[in-house]
Design a protein around this motif. Structure first.
Motif, short mmCIF file in Angstrom:
data_model
loop_
_atom_site.label_atom_id
_atom_site.label_comp_id
_atom_site.label_asym_id
_atom_site.label_seq_id
_atom_site.Cartn_x
_atom_site.Cartn_y
_atom_site.Cartn_z
N LEU A 12 51.64 -32.31 20.92
CA LEU A 12 50.36 -31.53 20.06
C LEU A 12 49.94 -32.54 18.92
N THR A 13 48.48 -32.54 18.87
CA THR A 13 48.00 -33.47 17.62
C THR A 13 47.44 -32.16 16.60
N PRO A 14 47.73 -32.47 15.42
CA PRO A 14 46.99 -31.71 14.43
C PRO A 14 45.46 -31.99 14.62
N ILE A 15 44.76 -30.98 14.38
CA ILE A 15 43.12 -30.92 14.34
C ILE A 15 42.31 -30.11 13.78
N SER A 16 41.38 -30.43 13.02
CA SER A 16 40.30 -29.71 12.17
C SER A 16 39.37 -28.77 13.14
N MET A 17 39.35 -27.58 13.03
CA MET A 17 38.25 -26.84 13.71
C MET A 17 36.97 -27.56 13.55
N TYR A 18 36.55 -28.27 12.46
CA TYR A 18 35.27 -28.75 12.28
C TYR A 18 35.01 -30.03 13.14
N SER A 19 36.21 -30.63 13.61
CA SER A 19 36.01 -31.82 14.44
C SER A 19 35.48 -31.49 15.66
N PHE B 296 33.82 -22.41 20.12
CA PHE B 296 33.63 -20.97 19.40
C PHE B 296 32.93 -19.95 20.08
N SER B 297 33.33 -18.83 20.04
CA SER B 297 33.03 -17.80 21.02
C SER B 297 32.52 -16.42 19.92
N SER B 298 32.85 -16.63 18.76
CA SER B 298 32.45 -15.50 17.50
C SER B 298 31.17 -16.14 16.81
N ALA B 299 30.20 -15.20 16.53
CA ALA B 299 29.14 -15.51 15.35
C ALA B 299 29.85 -15.92 14.26
N ALA B 300 30.87 -15.39 13.93
CA ALA B 300 31.39 -15.62 12.40
C ALA B 300 32.01 -17.03 12.55
N MET B 301 32.55 -17.45 13.59
CA MET B 301 33.23 -18.82 13.63
C MET B 301 31.98 -19.80 13.40
N LEU C 284 29.09 -19.51 12.12
CA LEU C 284 28.37 -19.55 10.96
C LEU C 284 29.14 -20.38 9.88
N ASP C 285 30.51 -20.13 9.95
CA ASP C 285 31.29 -21.09 9.22
C ASP C 285 31.20 -22.58 9.50
N TYR C 286 31.30 -22.93 10.87
CA TYR C 286 31.08 -24.20 11.42
C TYR C 286 29.73 -24.56 11.22
N PHE C 287 28.60 -23.84 11.18
CA PHE C 287 27.20 -24.38 10.72
C PHE C 287 27.23 -24.66 9.21
N CYS C 288 27.84 -23.83 8.34
CA CYS C 288 28.01 -24.11 6.90
C CYS C 288 28.43 -25.38 6.76
N ASN C 289 29.83 -25.64 7.29
CA ASN C 289 30.41 -26.99 7.23
C ASN C 289 29.58 -28.23 7.45
N LYS C 290 28.91 -27.97 8.65
CA LYS C 290 28.03 -29.37 8.88
C LYS C 290 26.93 -29.58 8.10
N ASN C 291 26.35 -28.54 7.50
CA ASN C 291 25.46 -28.89 6.50
C ASN C 291 26.09 -29.12 4.91
N ASN C 292 27.43 -29.35 4.94
CA ASN C 292 28.04 -29.48 3.50
C ASN C 292 27.79 -28.32 2.51
N PRO D 75 20.85 -21.56 15.29
CA PRO D 75 21.77 -20.87 15.75
C PRO D 75 23.04 -21.84 16.13
N LYS D 76 22.81 -23.00 16.48
CA LYS D 76 23.87 -24.03 16.71
C LYS D 76 24.39 -24.41 15.46
N GLY D 77 25.94 -24.97 15.48
CA GLY D 77 26.31 -25.46 14.27
C GLY D 77 26.22 -27.16 13.98
N PHE D 78 25.11 -27.07 13.27
CA PHE D 78 25.03 -28.73 12.72
C PHE D 78 24.38 -28.63 11.66
#
Length: 442
Positions: free
Chosen positions: A347-354, A360-365, A367-375, A439-442
């Motif tokens: 098993l390798t540790p990994i960040s969800m943002y990588s 991701f199947s939920s809108a909440a995830m 949105l979190d991913y999208f915010c991270n991509k935009n710093n 709508p997409k996380g970037f």
């Protein structure tokens, strides 16, 4: 076929020594005249082959083959694939394993997404820096910030001369420890641009306009495009800093595109292209309709003749609701597969943002991913309640995104209430993504 016969048939039934492998590969090179080198975790056979004259094969001539048995090498694989035609280049990744192979056309992607770039950096600075640290850079695509046109959006797309050059660059930059200007950058493949056939594009009479000011109104856009030829614009739909301009006639749309591209509206230099129609069969294969991805921001959903707005496609998720009178689709049903977890699996540790947004199947995830991509800072959720006429407790979340509290709307609250906390949070995240226009996380 019995299991032992299967193993024998695909080469899994015997183990060769290192000396035997080396002898077999040397014999292959002597027989074919091809060279073989190993670099960056892959072994390259040919590229070009002996006696080759002219440029390499064009894009679309490469296939990807997965699940190759671990104990099969070039001396056995090359003859198999040569049955289909002359091989220009064969690259073997040294970690592949499995009994049965899968073959598909390679995407031949030549573009990388680079995130977490300092927003004050200009295109020329990013281009020069990427040329210093990677090879084969052709161009850099940088989009201005929606609220401050003197800054970039914190990410860029780097175009390389070939898929191999892009893959080598990604391999070098992907570990997560590479820094540009003192910042640890995010690296991934850019989403390939959606290909639309020429016949379909010949019918398009809608223009996609980007790089608009947040404050620019639909009326202003319509007036500016009507200056070219009065009365040619049917309607305008603006979303944050981009818009779709619908024309009555295609010839007017094409002419307006040539005239208006590069013009200034409210102080912003706009980019104008023909909008690409959405592929109705594949639209729902990407989260949230995949409408605003790095390579497909100008995709257009053609209006339904009956209701006058974009027709909802595919099977919406259970949280599909109507927001402000329009159907707001939830994320599509995600295939949930489980696999056996055997003792000893590494098993390798990994960040969800990588990961990619498709994980991701939920809108909440999303949105979190999208915010991270935009710093941006993570979204903040504030829960409110009321009581229905029949005594039920109804819930709604207000979503605050502190990082965009710069004059543009920074909080979002849907106009529907839910009976569960989970439902309210999903709805609020879905509503926020819809109104951010991303709508997409970037």
């Amino acid at each position: 076929m019995h299991e032992e016969n299967k193993a024998a048939a695909n080469g899994c039934g015997r183990i060769r020594s290192g000396t035997q492998n080396e002898a077999a590969l040397l014999a292959l090179m002597e027989k074919t005249g091809y060279s073989m080198v190993q670099e960056n975790g892959q072994r390259k056979f040919g590229g070009p082959p002996p006696g080759w004259e002219g440029p390499p094969p064009p894009r679309g001539c490469e296939v990807f083959v997965g699940k190759i048995p671990r104990d099969m090498y070039e001396d056995e694989l090359v003859p198999v694939f040569e049955r289909a035609g002359k091989i220009y280049e064969f690259r073997l990744m040294m970690e592949f394993s499995g009994k049965f192979i899968g073959v598909c056309v390679s995407l031949d992607n030549c573009r990388l997404f680079i995130g977490a770039i300092p927003k004050e950096k200009k295109k020329e600075e990013i281009l020069n820096e990427m040329k210093k640290v990677t090879e084969g850079v052709v161009d850099v695509i940088v989009y201005p910030n929606a609220t401050d046109k003197t800054k970039n959006r914190g990410f860029a797309f780097v175009e390389y001369e070939s898929h191999r050059a892009a893959a080598m660059a990604r391999r070098r930059l992907i570990p997560g420890t590479f820094q540009l200007w003192g910042h640890t950058i995010q690296v991934d493949w850019a989403d390939p641009e959606k290909e639309v056939d020429e016949e379909t594009m010949q019918r398009v009479k809608v223009l996609y306009v980007r790089n608009l000011m947040i404050s620019t109104t639909e009326d202003t856009i319509k007036a500016e495009f009507n200056k070219f030829k009065p009365g040619i614009v049917e309607r305008v739909k603006k979303l944050r800093d981009y818009a779709f301009v619908h024309f009555f006639h295609r010839e007017d749309a094409v002419a307006a595109m040539s005239v208006m591209n590069g013009k200034c509206i409210d102080g912003a230099s706009i980019e104008v292209t023909l909008a690409k129609p959405v592929n109705k069969e594949s639209t729902w294969k990407q989260p949230f309709n995949g409408q605003i991805s790095p390579g497909s921001e100008n995709l257009l959903g053609f209006p339904n003749k009956e209701d006058g707005h974009q027709k909802s496609l595919g099977k919406p998720a259970s949280l599909s609701v109507r927001l402000n009178g329009q159907h707001s689709p939830g994320p599509p049903e995600v295939e949930r597969c489980t696999y056996p977890f055997f003792p000893g699996i590494k098993l390798t540790p990994i960040s969800m943002y990588s990961l990619k947004s498709s994980h991701f199947s939920s809108a909440a995830m999303h949105l979190d991913y999208f915010c991270n991509k935009n710093n941006w800072a993570p979204p903040e959720y504030y829960l409110y309640s009321t009581t229905s006429q029949d005594g039920k407790i109804l819930l709604v979340y207000k979503v605050l995104i502190p990082s965009i509290a710069d004059g543009s709307q920074s909080y979002f609250m849907p106009d529907k209430l839910c009976t569960t906390v989970e439902g309210a949070k999903e709805l609020a995240a879905q509503f926020t993504l819809l109104h951010l226009g991303k709508p997409k996380g970037f």
